[in-house]
Design an enzyme around this catalytic site. Structure first.
Site, PDB file in Angstrom:
ATOM      1  CD  GLN A 193     -36.682  31.986   7.010  1.00  0.00           C
ATOM      2  OE1 GLN A 193     -37.260  32.487   6.062  1.00  0.00           O
ATOM      3  NE2 GLN A 193     -37.124  30.882   7.600  1.00  0.00           N
TER       4      GLN A 193
ATOM      5  CG  HIS B 133     -33.907  37.252   6.705  1.00  0.00           C
ATOM      6  ND1 HIS B 133     -35.164  36.696   6.656  1.00  0.00           N
ATOM      7  CD2 HIS B 133     -33.306  36.916   5.526  1.00  0.00           C
ATOM      8  CE1 HIS B 133     -35.321  36.052   5.495  1.00  0.00           C
ATOM      9  NE2 HIS B 133     -34.205  36.161   4.806  1.00  0.00           N
TER      10      HIS B 133
ATOM     11  CB  CYS C  59     -19.119  54.373   6.447  1.00  0.00           C
ATOM     12  SG  CYS C  59     -19.365  54.539   8.232  1.00  0.00           S
TER      13      CYS C  59
ATOM     14  CG  ASN D  44     -45.846  25.729   9.766  1.00  0.00           C
ATOM     15  OD1 ASN D  44     -46.983  26.116   9.989  1.00  0.00           O
ATOM     16  ND2 ASN D  44     -44.911  26.503   9.235  1.00  0.00           N
TER      17      ASN D  44
HETATM   18  P1  OAD Z   1     -44.054  33.891   8.016  1.00  0.00           P
HETATM   19  O1  OAD Z   1     -44.903  34.864   8.755  1.00  0.00           O
HETATM   20  O2  OAD Z   1     -44.009  33.965   6.540  1.00  0.00           O
HETATM   21  O3  OAD Z   1     -44.510  32.416   8.387  1.00  0.00           O
HETATM   22  C1  OAD Z   1     -44.700  32.035   9.724  1.00  0.00           C
HETATM   23  C2  OAD Z   1     -44.959  30.538   9.734  1.00  0.00           C
HETATM   24  O4  OAD Z   1     -45.045  30.137  11.097  1.00  0.00           O
HETATM   25  C3  OAD Z   1     -46.270  30.126   9.059  1.00  0.00           C
HETATM   26  O5  OAD Z   1     -46.027  29.009   8.208  1.00  0.00           O
HETATM   27  C4  OAD Z   1     -47.189  29.734  10.241  1.00  0.00           C
HETATM   28  O6  OAD Z   1     -48.077  28.662   9.904  1.00  0.00           O
HETATM   29  C5  OAD Z   1     -46.159  29.279  11.255  1.00  0.00           C
HETATM   30  N1  OAD Z   1     -46.568  29.416  12.670  1.00  0.00           N
HETATM   31  C6  OAD Z   1     -47.437  30.303  13.229  1.00  0.00           C
HETATM   32  N2  OAD Z   1     -47.493  30.136  14.563  1.00  0.00           N
HETATM   33  C7  OAD Z   1     -46.634  29.117  14.861  1.00  0.00           C
HETATM   34  C8  OAD Z   1     -46.231  28.466  16.079  1.00  0.00           C
HETATM   35  N3  OAD Z   1     -46.726  28.856  17.272  1.00  0.00           N
HETATM   36  N4  OAD Z   1     -45.317  27.452  16.004  1.00  0.00           N
HETATM   37  C9  OAD Z   1     -44.806  27.070  14.786  1.00  0.00           C
HETATM   38  N5  OAD Z   1     -45.157  27.648  13.620  1.00  0.00           N
HETATM   39  C10 OAD Z   1     -46.046  28.653  13.652  1.00  0.00           C
HETATM   40  O7  OAD Z   1     -42.582  33.989   8.677  1.00  0.00           O
HETATM   41  P2  OAD Z   1     -41.192  33.514   8.074  1.00  0.00           P
HETATM   42  O8  OAD Z   1     -41.326  32.239   7.327  1.00  0.00           O
HETATM   43  O9  OAD Z   1     -40.200  33.599   9.158  1.00  0.00           O
HETATM   44  O10 OAD Z   1     -38.001  38.616   6.163  1.00  0.00           O
HETATM   45  O11 OAD Z   1     -40.927  34.689   7.039  1.00  0.00           O
HETATM   46  C11 OAD Z   1     -39.762  34.716   6.303  1.00  0.00           C
HETATM   47  C12 OAD Z   1     -39.307  36.139   6.128  1.00  0.00           C
HETATM   48  O12 OAD Z   1     -40.351  36.957   5.588  1.00  0.00           O
HETATM   49  C13 OAD Z   1     -38.946  36.857   7.415  1.00  0.00           C
HETATM   50  O13 OAD Z   1     -37.640  36.570   7.846  1.00  0.00           O
HETATM   51  C14 OAD Z   1     -39.080  38.294   7.034  1.00  0.00           C
HETATM   52  C15 OAD Z   1     -40.387  38.231   6.294  1.00  0.00           C
HETATM   53  O14 OAD Z   1     -40.628  39.237   5.355  1.00  0.00           O
HETATM   54  C16 OAD Z   1     -37.424  39.809   6.185  1.00  0.00           C
HETATM   55  O15 OAD Z   1     -37.805  40.706   6.918  1.00  0.00           O
HETATM   56  C17 OAD Z   1     -36.268  39.924   5.245  1.00  0.00           C
HETATM   57 ZN    ZN Z   2     -20.912  56.136   8.631  1.00  0.00          ZN
END
Ligand code: OAD
Ligand code: ZN
Length: 253
Positions: A106, A124, A135, A224
């Site tokens: 993601q 993403h 375009c 996690n």
């Molecule tokens: P989040 O910020 O929602 O979650 C991050 C996760 O990483 C949490 O569950 C933390 O506990 C965990 N975490 C923190 N530090 C860590 C480490 N050092 N090692 C392992 N885990 C750790 O991020 P995403 O799940 O990636 O979308 O979020 C999903 C989507 O929401 C993103 O792709 C983005 C955001 O809005 C878009 O921009 C479309």
């Molecule tokens: Zn264009």
């Protein structure tokens, strides 16, 4: 029965060693170890400091393109300054050991590629693939990048049609790139093991990917430091950072 964390590490390692087809499903947590902020961590996450509605929606870009473009250019600058973490490096090592490994991320950085993973599906989009907002023609990334997060930068104009260039990422309210989503679901459906790393599992449809593996009878291993909604479908949940856990998990025999 209480299972010690070294037993869990052994169990997860045995599952991975026995697998021919592995999906590594990653979120912002794996890049947190490189110094890229996550989205939802309470104090350090981007959505604690910035308003997603004003920065990460099509309406935000229509209302204030310079604010949105500047913010993504700042994130691109940040992503360019950092290096892959031990977690990214371990994932690349897993692909060398188990060639049927697919990374489904993601994340919009390119740290998996920098670490040496060759099959990376970006659900993403990418900070490094801007395109025309009208375009869709791919645009070049600029040489100069902002130093600070509040800098407003007008987006460049499309070479082909003159419309504003937009970041090549998926915003709230937008569909995921369909080829990427289809490839991710197919890989997840065929996976013996899906290793979910550093994602809150809250954002759909991406969060559906590990559920596909579980429904099709594959195993889910989760890494996690905190509990997530994916806990119930995980055969093993390893509590720790990606940088701590992945090198031990992937080197362990
Ligand atoms: P989040 O910020 O929602 O979650 C991050 C996760 O990483 C949490 O569950 C933390 O506990 C965990 N975490 C923190 N530090 C860590 C480490 N050092 N090692 C392992 N885990 C750790 O991020 P995403 O799940 O990636 O979308 O979020 C999903 C989507 O929401 C993103 O792709 C983005 C955001 O809005 C878009 O921009 C479309
Ligand atoms: Zn264009």
């Amino acid at each position: 029965m209480h299972t010690s964390s070294s037993d869990q590490l052994r169990e997860a390692s045995a599952l991975l060693n026995a697998a021919n087809r592995v999906v590594v499903f990653t979120g912002a947590g794996i890049s947190a170890d490189s110094g890229v902020p996550t989205f939802r961590d309470a104090l350090t996450g981007l959505w604690a400091r910035f308003d997603a509605e004003r920065l990460a929606t099509p309406q935000a870009f229509a209302d204030d393109p310079a604010l949105v473009w500047g913010w993504y250019e700042w994130r691109r600058a940040l992503a360019r300054r950092v290096a892959p973490s031990p977690g990214h490096v371990a994932v690349a090592a897993l692909e060398r050991r188990t060639p049927g490994t697919v990374v489904v991320t993601q994340n919009v950085d390119d740290l998996h590629e920098q670490a040496g993973s060759s099959t990376v599906i970006h659900l993403h989009g990418s900070l490094f693939a801007p395109r025309c907002s009208a375009c869709a023609q791919p645009a070049r990334t600029a040489e100069t990048m902002p130093e600070s997060d509040g800098e407003r930068i007008p987006p460049p104009s499309c070479d082909a049609c003159g419309s504003p260039v937009r970041p090549g990422v998926v915003w709230f309210g937008e569909a995921l790139p369909s080829a990427a989503l289809e490839a991710a679901v197919e890989a997840a459906a065929n996976a013996d093991v899906l290793l979910s790393v550093g994602t809150s599992g809250l954002v759909y449809p991406a969060a559906e990917v590990p559920q596909v593996t579980a429904r099709m009878g594959g195993k889910v291993i989760q890494v996690n430091p905190a509990p997530t909604p994916l806990d119930p479908i995980a055969t093993v949940s390893l509590r720790g950072t990606a940088a701590e856990v992945l090198p031990a998990l992937i080197d362990a025999h």
